[in-house]
Motif scaffolding. Structure first.
Motif, PDB file in Angstrom:
ATOM      1  N   SER A  27       0.841  -1.204   0.000  1.00  0.00           N
ATOM      2  CA  SER A  27       0.000   0.000   0.000  1.00  0.00           C
ATOM      3  C   SER A  27       0.872   1.248   0.000  1.00  0.00           C
ATOM      4  O   SER A  27       1.997   1.237   0.514  1.00  0.00           O
ATOM      5  CB  SER A  27      -0.912   0.007   1.232  1.00  0.00           C
ATOM      6  OG  SER A  27      -1.786  -1.101   1.239  1.00  0.00           O
ATOM      7  N   THR A  28       0.334   2.321  -0.571  1.00  0.00           N
ATOM      8  CA  THR A  28       1.016   3.613  -0.504  1.00  0.00           C
ATOM      9  C   THR A  28       0.732   4.215   0.872  1.00  0.00           C
ATOM     10  O   THR A  28      -0.424   4.419   1.236  1.00  0.00           O
ATOM     11  CB  THR A  28       0.522   4.561  -1.605  1.00  0.00           C
ATOM     12  OG1 THR A  28       0.851   4.002  -2.874  1.00  0.00           O
ATOM     13  CG2 THR A  28       1.160   5.927  -1.470  1.00  0.00           C
ATOM     14  N   VAL A  29       1.792   4.517   1.615  1.00  0.00           N
ATOM     15  CA  VAL A  29       1.614   5.000   2.988  1.00  0.00           C
ATOM     16  C   VAL A  29       2.119   6.428   3.193  1.00  0.00           C
ATOM     17  O   VAL A  29       1.843   7.025   4.236  1.00  0.00           O
ATOM     18  CB  VAL A  29       2.315   4.052   3.986  1.00  0.00           C
ATOM     19  CG1 VAL A  29       1.640   2.688   3.981  1.00  0.00           C
ATOM     20  CG2 VAL A  29       3.802   3.905   3.663  1.00  0.00           C
ATOM     21  N   LYS A  30       2.837   6.965   2.207  1.00  0.00           N
ATOM     22  CA  LYS A  30       3.319   8.343   2.356  1.00  0.00           C
ATOM     23  C   LYS A  30       3.477   8.980   0.978  1.00  0.00           C
ATOM     24  O   LYS A  30       3.946   8.342   0.040  1.00  0.00           O
ATOM     25  CB  LYS A  30       4.651   8.396   3.113  1.00  0.00           C
ATOM     26  CG  LYS A  30       5.133   9.827   3.376  1.00  0.00           C
ATOM     27  CD  LYS A  30       6.276   9.852   4.399  1.00  0.00           C
ATOM     28  CE  LYS A  30       7.535   9.217   3.869  1.00  0.00           C
ATOM     29  NZ  LYS A  30       8.683   9.409   4.806  1.00  0.00           N
ATOM     30  N   VAL A  31       3.076  10.251   0.884  1.00  0.00           N
ATOM     31  CA  VAL A  31       3.191  11.009  -0.356  1.00  0.00           C
ATOM     32  C   VAL A  31       3.807  12.359  -0.016  1.00  0.00           C
ATOM     33  O   VAL A  31       3.261  13.123   0.784  1.00  0.00           O
ATOM     34  CB  VAL A  31       1.821  11.212  -1.032  1.00  0.00           C
ATOM     35  CG1 VAL A  31       1.960  12.074  -2.280  1.00  0.00           C
ATOM     36  CG2 VAL A  31       1.181   9.869  -1.376  1.00  0.00           C
ATOM     37  N   GLU A  32       4.956  12.660  -0.636  1.00  0.00           N
ATOM     38  CA  GLU A  32       5.646  13.929  -0.400  1.00  0.00           C
ATOM     39  C   GLU A  32       5.563  14.783  -1.663  1.00  0.00           C
ATOM     40  O   GLU A  32       6.047  14.382  -2.723  1.00  0.00           O
ATOM     41  CB  GLU A  32       7.111  13.669  -0.036  1.00  0.00           C
ATOM     42  CG  GLU A  32       7.282  12.816   1.212  1.00  0.00           C
ATOM     43  CD  GLU A  32       8.714  12.353   1.391  1.00  0.00           C
ATOM     44  OE1 GLU A  32       9.578  13.170   1.761  1.00  0.00           O
ATOM     45  OE2 GLU A  32       8.975  11.144   1.141  1.00  0.00           O
ATOM     46  N   VAL A  33       4.946  15.958  -1.540  1.00  0.00           N
ATOM     47  CA  VAL A  33       4.781  16.877  -2.664  1.00  0.00           C
ATOM     48  C   VAL A  33       5.703  18.070  -2.449  1.00  0.00           C
ATOM     49  O   VAL A  33       5.534  18.832  -1.487  1.00  0.00           O
ATOM     50  CB  VAL A  33       3.320  17.348  -2.791  1.00  0.00           C
ATOM     51  CG1 VAL A  33       3.181  18.321  -3.952  1.00  0.00           C
ATOM     52  CG2 VAL A  33       2.387  16.156  -2.961  1.00  0.00           C
ATOM     53  N   ASN A  34       6.666  18.239  -3.341  1.00  0.00           N
ATOM     54  CA  ASN A  34       7.604  19.357  -3.264  1.00  0.00           C
ATOM     55  C   ASN A  34       7.161  20.475  -4.200  1.00  0.00           C
ATOM     56  O   ASN A  34       7.014  20.258  -5.416  1.00  0.00           O
ATOM     57  CB  ASN A  34       9.011  18.895  -3.645  1.00  0.00           C
ATOM     58  CG  ASN A  34       9.580  17.901  -2.647  1.00  0.00           C
ATOM     59  OD1 ASN A  34      10.130  18.266  -1.619  1.00  0.00           O
ATOM     60  ND2 ASN A  34       9.422  16.608  -2.946  1.00  0.00           N
TER      61      ASN A  34
END
Length: 242
Positions: free
Chosen positions: A60-67
Protein backbone atom coordinates in the motif's frame (compact mmCIF):
# COMPACT_ATOMS: atom_id res chain seq x y z
CA UNK A 1 -14.80 -33.03 -33.97
CA UNK A 2 -14.24 -32.53 -30.27
CA UNK A 3 -10.53 -33.26 -30.66
CA UNK A 4 -10.27 -30.64 -33.43
CA UNK A 5 -11.86 -27.92 -31.32
CA UNK A 6 -9.69 -28.36 -28.23
CA UNK A 7 -6.45 -27.10 -29.79
CA UNK A 8 -8.30 -24.06 -31.15
CA UNK A 9 -9.73 -23.34 -27.72
CA UNK A 10 -6.34 -23.73 -26.09
CA UNK A 11 -4.76 -21.40 -28.63
CA UNK A 12 -7.43 -18.78 -28.04
CA UNK A 13 -6.90 -18.93 -24.31
CA UNK A 14 -3.16 -18.58 -24.76
CA UNK A 15 -3.55 -15.54 -26.98
CA UNK A 16 -5.97 -13.98 -24.50
CA UNK A 17 -3.53 -14.53 -21.65
CA UNK A 18 -0.68 -12.96 -23.61
CA UNK A 19 -2.82 -9.96 -24.59
CA UNK A 20 -3.93 -9.46 -21.01
CA UNK A 21 -0.37 -9.54 -19.78
CA UNK A 22 0.84 -7.09 -22.42
CA UNK A 23 -1.98 -4.59 -21.98
CA UNK A 24 -1.88 -4.98 -18.22
CA UNK A 25 1.80 -4.05 -18.16
CA UNK A 26 1.14 -1.12 -20.46
CA UNK A 27 -1.63 0.18 -18.19
CA UNK A 28 0.55 -0.18 -15.13
CA UNK A 29 3.43 1.67 -16.76
CA UNK A 30 1.21 4.56 -17.85
CA UNK A 31 -0.17 5.23 -14.36
CA UNK A 32 1.58 8.04 -12.50
CA UNK A 33 0.93 10.91 -10.09
CA UNK A 34 -0.92 13.83 -11.70
CA UNK A 35 -2.40 17.18 -10.71
CA UNK A 36 -6.03 17.92 -11.55
CA UNK A 37 -7.00 20.22 -13.10
CA UNK A 38 -3.81 20.65 -15.10
CA UNK A 39 -4.34 24.34 -15.88
CA UNK A 40 -4.62 27.54 -13.86
CA UNK A 41 -4.38 31.33 -14.21
CA UNK A 42 -1.43 33.48 -13.22
CA UNK A 43 -2.29 35.66 -10.24
CA UNK A 44 -5.43 33.67 -9.48
CA UNK A 45 -6.42 31.06 -6.93
CA UNK A 46 -7.40 27.46 -7.54
CA UNK A 47 -8.33 24.14 -5.98
CA UNK A 48 -6.12 21.34 -7.23
CA UNK A 49 -5.85 17.64 -6.34
CA UNK A 50 -2.79 15.44 -6.51
CA UNK A 51 -4.06 12.07 -7.76
CA UNK A 52 -1.92 9.16 -6.55
CA UNK A 53 -2.57 5.67 -8.00
CA UNK A 54 -1.12 2.55 -6.40
CA UNK A 55 1.09 0.62 -8.85
CA UNK A 56 2.06 -2.18 -6.48
CA UNK A 57 0.31 -5.54 -6.47
CA UNK A 58 1.18 -6.34 -2.86
CA UNK A 59 1.97 -3.13 -0.95
CA UNK A 60 0.00 0.00 0.00
CA UNK A 61 1.02 3.61 -0.50
CA UNK A 62 1.61 5.00 2.99
CA UNK A 63 3.32 8.34 2.36
CA UNK A 64 3.19 11.01 -0.36
CA UNK A 65 5.65 13.93 -0.40
CA UNK A 66 4.78 16.88 -2.66
CA UNK A 67 7.60 19.36 -3.26
CA UNK A 68 6.56 22.80 -4.45
CA UNK A 69 8.84 24.42 -7.07
CA UNK A 70 11.49 26.73 -5.63
CA UNK A 71 11.41 29.04 -8.66
CA UNK A 72 7.66 29.66 -8.30
CA UNK A 73 6.71 30.25 -4.66
CA UNK A 74 3.04 30.54 -3.70
CA UNK A 75 1.87 32.87 -0.94
CA UNK A 76 -1.09 30.84 0.31
CA UNK A 77 -1.27 27.04 0.40
CA UNK A 78 -3.92 25.14 2.38
CA UNK A 79 -4.87 21.47 2.45
CA UNK A 80 -8.20 19.68 2.74
CA UNK A 81 -8.50 16.95 5.39
CA UNK A 82 -8.26 13.45 3.93
CA UNK A 83 -9.77 10.70 6.12
CA UNK A 84 -7.08 8.33 7.36
CA UNK A 85 -4.24 10.71 6.54
CA UNK A 86 -2.30 13.48 8.29
CA UNK A 87 -0.32 16.25 6.62
CA UNK A 88 2.87 18.04 7.63
CA UNK A 89 3.70 21.43 6.10
CA UNK A 90 7.26 22.67 5.63
CA UNK A 91 8.17 26.26 4.78
CA UNK A 92 11.23 28.08 3.51
CA UNK A 93 12.44 31.66 3.34
CA UNK A 94 11.81 33.57 0.12
CA UNK A 95 13.61 36.62 -1.21
CA UNK A 96 12.19 38.84 -2.55
CA UNK A 97 9.03 38.58 -0.40
CA UNK A 98 5.70 37.53 -1.89
CA UNK A 99 2.93 40.13 -1.89
CA UNK A 100 -0.49 38.76 -0.91
CA UNK A 101 -3.38 41.21 -0.44
CA UNK A 102 -0.99 44.05 0.37
CA UNK A 103 1.12 42.03 2.83
CA UNK A 104 4.75 41.06 2.26
CA UNK A 105 5.36 37.37 3.05
CA UNK A 106 8.93 36.21 3.66
CA UNK A 107 8.03 32.51 3.90
CA UNK A 108 6.38 30.09 1.49
CA UNK A 109 5.32 26.46 1.67
CA UNK A 110 8.05 24.23 0.27
CA UNK A 111 6.75 20.73 0.96
CA UNK A 112 3.59 18.83 1.89
CA UNK A 113 3.94 15.35 3.42
CA UNK A 114 0.81 13.20 3.61
CA UNK A 115 1.12 10.16 5.91
CA UNK A 116 -1.40 7.33 6.24
CA UNK A 117 -2.60 6.10 9.62
CA UNK A 118 -1.25 2.79 10.89
CA UNK A 119 -2.62 -0.03 8.77
CA UNK A 120 -4.14 2.36 6.23
CA UNK A 121 -3.02 3.84 2.94
CA UNK A 122 -3.81 3.44 -0.74
CA UNK A 123 -4.29 -0.28 -1.37
CA UNK A 124 -3.41 -2.13 -4.61
CA UNK A 125 -5.82 -1.28 -7.41
CA UNK A 126 -6.91 1.99 -5.76
CA UNK A 127 -6.00 5.66 -5.95
CA UNK A 128 -6.29 8.62 -3.60
CA UNK A 129 -6.63 12.36 -4.21
CA UNK A 130 -5.07 15.01 -1.96
CA UNK A 131 -6.84 18.38 -2.49
CA UNK A 132 -4.86 21.60 -2.12
CA UNK A 133 -5.86 25.26 -2.46
CA UNK A 134 -3.16 27.60 -3.80
CA UNK A 135 -2.79 31.24 -4.75
CA UNK A 136 -2.04 33.74 -5.93
CA UNK A 137 -0.41 31.58 -8.59
CA UNK A 138 2.99 32.85 -9.75
CA UNK A 139 3.76 34.63 -13.01
CA UNK A 140 5.30 31.59 -14.71
CA UNK A 141 4.23 29.33 -17.56
CA UNK A 142 4.46 26.05 -15.64
CA UNK A 143 4.81 24.72 -12.11
CA UNK A 144 6.55 21.35 -11.68
CA UNK A 145 5.75 19.42 -8.49
CA UNK A 146 8.23 16.64 -7.70
CA UNK A 147 6.53 13.84 -5.77
CA UNK A 148 7.87 10.88 -3.79
CA UNK A 149 5.50 7.94 -3.25
CA UNK A 150 6.46 5.53 -0.45
CA UNK A 151 5.02 2.01 -0.16
CA UNK A 152 4.49 -0.13 2.90
CA UNK A 153 7.26 -2.51 1.75
CA UNK A 154 9.80 0.33 1.70
CA UNK A 155 9.88 0.90 -2.06
CA UNK A 156 9.78 4.51 -3.26
CA UNK A 157 8.51 5.78 -6.62
CA UNK A 158 10.17 9.07 -7.55
CA UNK A 159 7.93 11.18 -9.80
CA UNK A 160 10.53 13.90 -10.36
CA UNK A 161 11.39 14.00 -14.08
CA UNK A 162 10.55 17.30 -15.76
CA UNK A 163 9.05 17.22 -19.26
CA UNK A 164 11.05 18.39 -22.28
CA UNK A 165 9.18 20.33 -24.99
CA UNK A 166 8.91 18.26 -28.16
CA UNK A 167 10.12 15.08 -26.49
CA UNK A 168 8.28 12.01 -25.30
CA UNK A 169 6.95 11.82 -21.77
CA UNK A 170 9.67 10.70 -19.32
CA UNK A 171 9.43 7.38 -17.54
CA UNK A 172 8.76 8.95 -14.14
CA UNK A 173 7.12 12.31 -14.94
CA UNK A 174 6.47 14.93 -12.29
CA UNK A 175 3.00 16.52 -12.12
CA UNK A 176 2.94 19.76 -14.13
CA UNK A 177 0.52 22.67 -13.74
CA UNK A 178 0.27 24.94 -16.80
CA UNK A 179 -0.52 28.60 -16.06
CA UNK A 180 -2.09 31.01 -18.52
CA UNK A 181 -1.82 34.79 -18.34
CA UNK A 182 -4.84 36.56 -16.88
CA UNK A 183 -7.11 38.13 -19.49
CA UNK A 184 -6.66 41.91 -19.71
CA UNK A 185 -9.79 44.02 -19.24
CA UNK A 186 -10.82 45.91 -22.40
CA UNK A 187 -11.04 49.76 -22.24
CA UNK A 188 -14.80 49.73 -22.89
CA UNK A 189 -15.55 47.08 -20.31
CA UNK A 190 -17.09 49.65 -17.91
CA UNK A 191 -19.34 51.25 -20.54
CA UNK A 192 -22.28 48.86 -20.08
CA UNK A 193 -22.22 49.54 -16.34
CA UNK A 194 -22.39 53.30 -16.95
CA UNK A 195 -25.27 52.80 -19.38
CA UNK A 196 -27.17 50.73 -16.87
CA UNK A 197 -26.60 53.41 -14.23
CA UNK A 198 -27.96 56.05 -16.60
CA UNK A 199 -31.03 53.92 -17.28
CA UNK A 200 -31.54 53.54 -13.56
CA UNK A 201 -31.38 57.34 -13.13
CA UNK A 202 -33.96 57.79 -15.88
CA UNK A 203 -36.21 55.27 -14.21
CA UNK A 204 -35.85 57.13 -10.92
CA UNK A 205 -36.72 60.48 -12.55
CA UNK A 206 -39.79 59.06 -14.30
CA UNK A 207 -40.88 57.39 -11.10
CA UNK A 208 -40.59 60.66 -9.18
CA UNK A 209 -42.65 62.49 -11.83
CA UNK A 210 -45.36 59.85 -11.68
CA UNK A 211 -45.52 60.12 -7.90
CA UNK A 212 -45.91 63.92 -8.06
CA UNK A 213 -48.71 63.58 -10.64
CA UNK A 214 -50.61 61.14 -8.46
CA UNK A 215 -50.19 63.41 -5.43
CA UNK A 216 -51.60 66.38 -7.38
CA UNK A 217 -54.61 64.36 -8.53
CA UNK A 218 -55.37 63.26 -4.98
CA UNK A 219 -55.15 66.87 -3.75
CA UNK A 220 -57.53 68.03 -6.48
CA UNK A 221 -60.08 65.36 -5.64
CA UNK A 222 -59.88 66.27 -1.96
CA UNK A 223 -60.57 69.94 -2.81
CA UNK A 224 -63.62 69.03 -4.84
CA UNK A 225 -64.96 66.89 -2.02
CA UNK A 226 -64.57 69.70 0.52
CA UNK A 227 -66.27 72.16 -1.84
CA UNK A 228 -69.22 69.84 -2.31
CA UNK A 229 -69.67 69.43 1.46
CA UNK A 230 -69.63 73.21 1.98
CA UNK A 231 -72.24 73.74 -0.74
CA UNK A 232 -74.52 71.09 0.72
CA UNK A 233 -74.27 72.64 4.19
CA UNK A 234 -75.33 76.09 2.92
CA UNK A 235 -78.42 74.59 1.29
CA UNK A 236 -79.51 72.93 4.54
CA UNK A 237 -79.07 76.03 6.80
CA UNK A 238 -82.27 78.26 7.18
CA UNK A 239 -82.24 81.81 5.85
CA UNK A 240 -82.09 84.50 8.58
CA UNK A 241 -85.28 86.62 8.97
CA UNK A 242 -84.93 90.41 8.78
Amino acid sequence: MIRLRRPATAAALTLAAVATAVFGLAGSASAHVTINPKEGTQGGYGRFAFRVPNESDTASTVKVEVNLPENAPVGSVSTMPVPGWTVAVEKRKVDPPIEVHGSQLTEAVSKLTFTAAQGGGVKPGEFQEFPVSMGPLPQVDTMVFKVLQTYSDGNVSRWIEEPTPGAEEPENPAPVLTLAAAAAASPGASAPTAAVAADDDDDDDSGAGTALGVAGLVAGLAGLALGGLAFARTRREPTAKS
